[in-house]
Design a protein around this motif. Structure first.
Motif, mmCIF file in Angstrom:
data_model
loop_
_atom_site.group_PDB
_atom_site.id
_atom_site.type_symbol
_atom_site.label_atom_id
_atom_site.label_comp_id
_atom_site.label_asym_id
_atom_site.label_seq_id
_atom_site.Cartn_x
_atom_site.Cartn_y
_atom_site.Cartn_z
ATOM 1 N N LEU A 1 0.819 -1.215 0.000
ATOM 2 C CA LEU A 1 0.000 0.000 0.000
ATOM 3 C C LEU A 1 0.847 1.256 0.000
ATOM 4 N N LYS B 1 -8.503 -3.439 -6.251
ATOM 5 C CA LYS B 1 -8.828 -2.293 -5.402
ATOM 6 C C LYS B 1 -9.433 -2.776 -4.084
ATOM 7 N N SER B 2 -10.331 -3.732 -4.192
ATOM 8 C CA SER B 2 -11.008 -4.163 -2.973
ATOM 9 C C SER B 2 -10.064 -4.936 -2.035
ATOM 10 N N ASN B 3 -9.113 -5.671 -2.596
ATOM 11 C CA ASN B 3 -8.139 -6.344 -1.728
ATOM 12 C C ASN B 3 -7.152 -5.349 -1.110
ATOM 13 N N GLU C 1 -7.992 -2.346 -0.278
ATOM 14 C CA GLU C 1 -8.780 -1.724 0.802
ATOM 15 C C GLU C 1 -8.815 -2.623 2.037
ATOM 16 N N TYR C 2 -8.914 -3.930 1.784
ATOM 17 C CA TYR C 2 -8.897 -4.885 2.895
ATOM 18 C C TYR C 2 -7.563 -4.768 3.659
ATOM 19 N N GLU D 1 -5.523 -2.285 3.754
ATOM 20 C CA GLU D 1 -5.447 -0.949 4.360
ATOM 21 C C GLU D 1 -6.132 -0.931 5.735
ATOM 22 N N ALA D 2 -7.167 -1.735 5.877
ATOM 23 C CA ALA D 2 -7.966 -1.709 7.112
ATOM 24 C C ALA D 2 -7.405 -2.637 8.203
#
Ligand code: ZN
Length: 251
Positions: free
Chosen positions: A76, A101-103, A105-106, A108-109
């Motif tokens: 990231l 993108k969605s992975n 974001e995962y 990142e969280a």
């Protein structure tokens, strides 16, 4: 940031998958067969191996609790990678391009630590989770015992499993050279659960752990997987060949 969690009495704990889907599926199969459904990953889901998206998706599909590793945050751009060696850098640039993108974001969280009533879970060290320091010596271990209040701390990062016990009354520290340990009330513990997807202790088999509160034990286990297929996928993806070679050597 840390998150408090509630866990059942038998928990599977593993770390450092590094995009090795073949090893991950072998370990998940082992946990399934053993009826262990509460799983925790101590970070580095991605980096090095050919299946970063698939490994992140396994975590998401199965609701596996996860803390962030330095390679996850490096994907990231959240950590400085100037200290990464050239092979790790090349793999990281490739991984960045692959992740959806969605992975991303995962990843990142992900929190830096997870805490249950009797255990702390972190990637590198309880002392400074965000600095990714290694725990190598007994002196490193001793310092780190001061930085968690729980009975146990589980971590990864060095890809080499170890068990260190701290006797609370006289503050002595010792390494336990066994695969399974009975927990004693008089002791606190630091467990490095080794690496699931890129072991570096001269054993190519996937490494992982089981905490069984009913039996009062922690076990470091190995399971074999299709190393040749994982190596082929690395070569097919045009990742550095060294990353394939090291899997068979376990280093
Ligand atoms: Zn790692």
């Amino acid at each position: 940031m840390h998150i408090d969690i509630k866990l059942s009495n038998r928990i599977g704990i593993f770390s450092d998958i590094h995009g090795n889907l073949h090893a991950l599926d072998a370990v998940l199969q082992y946990y399934d067969a053993a009826g262990i459904t509460d799983l925790i990953c101590c970070g580095d889901i991605v980096g090095y191996g050919a299946f970063p998206n698939e490994c992140v998706e396994r975590m998401r599909e199965r609701n596996i609790l996860c803390v962030a590793g330095n390679h996850d945050f490096a994907a990231l751009n959240k950590v400085d990678i100037t200290y990464f060696n050239p092979v790790a850098k090349r793999a990281l640039y490739w991984t960045r391009e692959q992740l959806t993108k969605s992975n991303l974001e995962y990843l990142e969280a992900l929190p830096l630590t997870l805490i249950s009533e009797d255990a702390l879970f972190v990637h590198a060290s309880p002392r400074h989770p965000e600095q990714w320091n290694y725990i190598i010596t007994m002196s490193d271990a001793r310092q780190n015992f001061r930085h968690f209040g729980q009975r146990m701390c589980f971590l990864g990062h060095s890809h080499t499993p170890f068990i260190v016990q701290f006797r609370s009354d006289d503050e002595t520290l010792s390494c336990v050279d066994r695969q399974i340990i009975k927990l004693q009330d008089s002791h606190r513990y630091l467990f490095n659960v080794g690496s699931l997807g890129q072991p570096r202790d001269c054993d190519k088999d996937a490494c992982f752990a089981i905490l069984d509160r009913d039996a009062g034990s922690v076990e470091i286990r190995r399971v074999s997987y299709d190393v040749t297929a994982a190596q082929q996928a690395i070569r097919d993806a045009n990742l550095p060949g060294e990353l394939a070679d090291r899997l068979m050597l376990g280093m």
